[in-house]
Motif scaffolding. Structure first.
Motif, PDB file in Angstrom:
ATOM      1  N   GLY A  53      20.043  -4.353  29.572  1.00 55.60           N
ATOM      2  CA  GLY A  53      20.355  -5.329  28.523  1.00 55.60           C
ATOM      3  C   GLY A  53      21.650  -6.030  28.883  1.00 55.60           C
ATOM      4  O   GLY A  53      22.555  -6.183  28.072  1.00 55.60           O
ATOM      5  N   ASP A  76      17.337  -7.413  32.192  1.00 52.71           N
ATOM      6  CA  ASP A  76      17.248  -7.960  30.835  1.00 52.71           C
ATOM      7  C   ASP A  76      15.848  -8.538  30.634  1.00 52.71           C
ATOM      8  O   ASP A  76      15.138  -8.853  31.587  1.00 52.71           O
ATOM      9  CB  ASP A  76      18.313  -9.051  30.613  1.00 52.71           C
ATOM     10  CG  ASP A  76      18.708  -9.168  29.143  1.00 52.71           C
ATOM     11  OD1 ASP A  76      19.813  -8.713  28.784  1.00 52.71           O
ATOM     12  OD2 ASP A  76      17.895  -9.675  28.337  1.00 52.71           O
ATOM     13  N   ARG A 120      25.521  -1.897  27.082  1.00 59.24           N
ATOM     14  CA  ARG A 120      26.494  -2.319  26.047  1.00 59.24           C
ATOM     15  C   ARG A 120      25.803  -3.208  25.014  1.00 59.24           C
ATOM     16  O   ARG A 120      25.238  -4.250  25.349  1.00 59.24           O
ATOM     17  CB  ARG A 120      27.657  -3.081  26.705  1.00 59.24           C
ATOM     18  CG  ARG A 120      28.672  -3.646  25.713  1.00 59.24           C
ATOM     19  CD  ARG A 120      29.804  -4.370  26.441  1.00 59.24           C
ATOM     20  NE  ARG A 120      30.843  -4.831  25.547  1.00 59.24           N
ATOM     21  CZ  ARG A 120      30.990  -6.102  25.153  1.00 59.24           C
ATOM     22  NH1 ARG A 120      30.157  -7.038  25.563  1.00 59.24           N
ATOM     23  NH2 ARG A 120      31.973  -6.437  24.352  1.00 59.24           N
TER      24      ARG A 120
HETATM   25  C1  LIG Z   1      24.129  -8.268  22.180  1.00 58.67           C
HETATM   26  S1  LIG Z   1      23.454  -8.630  23.754  1.00 58.67           S
HETATM   27  C2  LIG Z   1      24.535  -7.710  24.818  1.00 58.67           C
HETATM   28  C3  LIG Z   1      24.580  -8.271  26.208  1.00 58.67           C
HETATM   29  C4  LIG Z   1      25.559  -7.590  27.170  1.00 58.67           C
HETATM   30  N1  LIG Z   1      25.214  -6.209  27.401  1.00 58.67           N
HETATM   31  C5  LIG Z   1      26.983  -7.708  26.694  1.00 58.67           C
HETATM   32  O1  LIG Z   1      27.602  -6.683  26.422  1.00 58.67           O
HETATM   33  O2  LIG Z   1      27.483  -8.843  26.603  1.00 58.67           O
HETATM   34  C6  LIG Z   1      21.975  -7.658  23.756  1.00 58.67           C
HETATM   35  C7  LIG Z   1      21.171  -7.782  25.024  1.00 58.67           C
HETATM   36  O3  LIG Z   1      20.071  -6.867  24.975  1.00 58.67           O
HETATM   37  C8  LIG Z   1      18.943  -7.504  25.516  1.00 58.67           C
HETATM   38  N2  LIG Z   1      17.722  -6.828  25.014  1.00 58.67           N
HETATM   39  C9  LIG Z   1      17.023  -7.052  23.904  1.00 58.67           C
HETATM   40  N3  LIG Z   1      15.970  -6.222  23.841  1.00 58.67           N
HETATM   41  C10 LIG Z   1      16.019  -5.442  24.940  1.00 58.67           C
HETATM   42  C11 LIG Z   1      15.208  -4.390  25.456  1.00 58.67           C
HETATM   43  N4  LIG Z   1      14.118  -3.967  24.835  1.00 58.67           N
HETATM   44  N5  LIG Z   1      15.579  -3.816  26.617  1.00 58.67           N
HETATM   45  C12 LIG Z   1      16.686  -4.237  27.272  1.00 58.67           C
HETATM   46  N6  LIG Z   1      17.465  -5.241  26.848  1.00 58.67           N
HETATM   47  C13 LIG Z   1      17.139  -5.831  25.699  1.00 58.67           C
HETATM   48  C14 LIG Z   1      19.074  -8.950  25.065  1.00 58.67           C
HETATM   49  O4  LIG Z   1      18.291  -9.842  25.816  1.00 58.67           O
HETATM   50  C15 LIG Z   1      20.576  -9.160  25.239  1.00 58.67           C
HETATM   51  O5  LIG Z   1      20.890  -9.598  26.531  1.00 58.67           O
END
Ligand SMILES: C[S@@+](CC[C@H](N)C(=O)[O-])C[C@H]1O[C@@H](n2cnc3c(N)ncnc32)[C@H](O)[C@@H]1O
Length: 250
Positions: A53, A76, A120
């Protein structure tokens, strides 16, 4: 379509839209938090690091710099941001970092091929957390670690009021885990709990009737758990604990 796939679809549509918004990227930046996470994983050498993510690669880019001998991969579900991150990697000539799209359910790594996993502000989007933890266990080397950083449900929020607010956005929010729930998930699936540092965050919801309606149905006791306020029609969560927890594969 099964529910897990639907949740990922919802999250993907939302994050493909919002991750390219510079304002959103700024909101989730926090230099002190970033330093803390980098400190929590320092003191070891890694060959392969996975950021699940990864979003804009806020954690993945500094990890690649901090661990030049490690291969860092950010995955992602939002393909737009993955493309953008890979373009930045090429432009900057970074040789130990890459980004990959995945389906949000199965981590595309082989058995015992990863030394460190970080995630995160994304764990609350995983549609099947138990399955995610089991997969993390499978792809990690023995002694490998997972650093989970995510807002936490207050243990006294029995009605999961916080999730009711979070789900209004329809961005694939599944649930925030309390510290105990998170520990149960990992310890019950082959990990031991390592260091945990609690930080906190605050954020407003967008100006929307739905948030105000939930606010009005929330008891004073529940509001106090997160210091939830209604500031002239904008509902705020003014204090939520963020758990930054290391779990080590047994
Ligand atoms: C709030 S953002 C955080 C992004 C990054 N980790 C940061 O700290 O800036 C949440 C992230 O989780 C991803 N996400 C959503 N559903 C997910 C899933 N099932 N598995 C992995 N990532 C996912 C989104 O696309 C997004 O990039």
């Amino acid at each position: 379509m099964n529910t897990d796939v639907e949740y990922v679809k919802q999250a993907k549509e939302s994050f493909n839209r919002i991750l390219s918004n510079q304002k959103y990227a700024e909101i989730i930046k926090d230099e002190n938090h970033l330093s803390l996470l980098l400190d929590l994983v320092s003191g070891s050498e890694y060959r392969t690091i996975l950021d699940i993510g990864t979003g804009t690669g806020y954690l993945a880019f500094p990890l690649a710099e901090k661990f030049p001998n490690a291969c860092v991969c950010g995955i992602d579900i939002a393909e737009g941001i993955v493309e953008k991150n890979n373009a930045a990697v090429r432009e900057k000539g970074i040789s130990n970092l890459s980004f990959q799209v995945f389906d949000g359910l199965s981590f595309p790594f082989s058995v015992e091929s990863v030394d460190l996993i970080v995630t995160r502000y994304a764990f609350h989007h995983f549609p099947n957390a138990t399955n995610a933890v089991l997969q993390m266990n499978k792809i990690l080397q023995k002694g490998g670690a997972v650093l989970v950083s995510d807002p936490m449900r207050n243990e006294n929020d029995e009605n999961r009021v916080i999730d009711q607010f979070m789900k209004v956005k329809k961005d694939g929010h599944i649930r925030f885990y309390s510290s105990g729930e998170l520990e149960g998930l990992f310890v019950g699936n082959g990990f031991r709990k390592g260091t945990q540092v609690i930080t906190d965050m605050k954020f407003p919801f967008s100006r929307q009737e739905d948030y105000v309606n939930i606010y009005e149905q929330t008891t004073e006791r529940e509001k106090a758990l997160y210091n939830i306020t209604n500031d002239s029609g904008v509902v705020w969560v003014k204090h939520i604990d963020v758990g930054n927890t290391v779990f080590v594969k047994q």
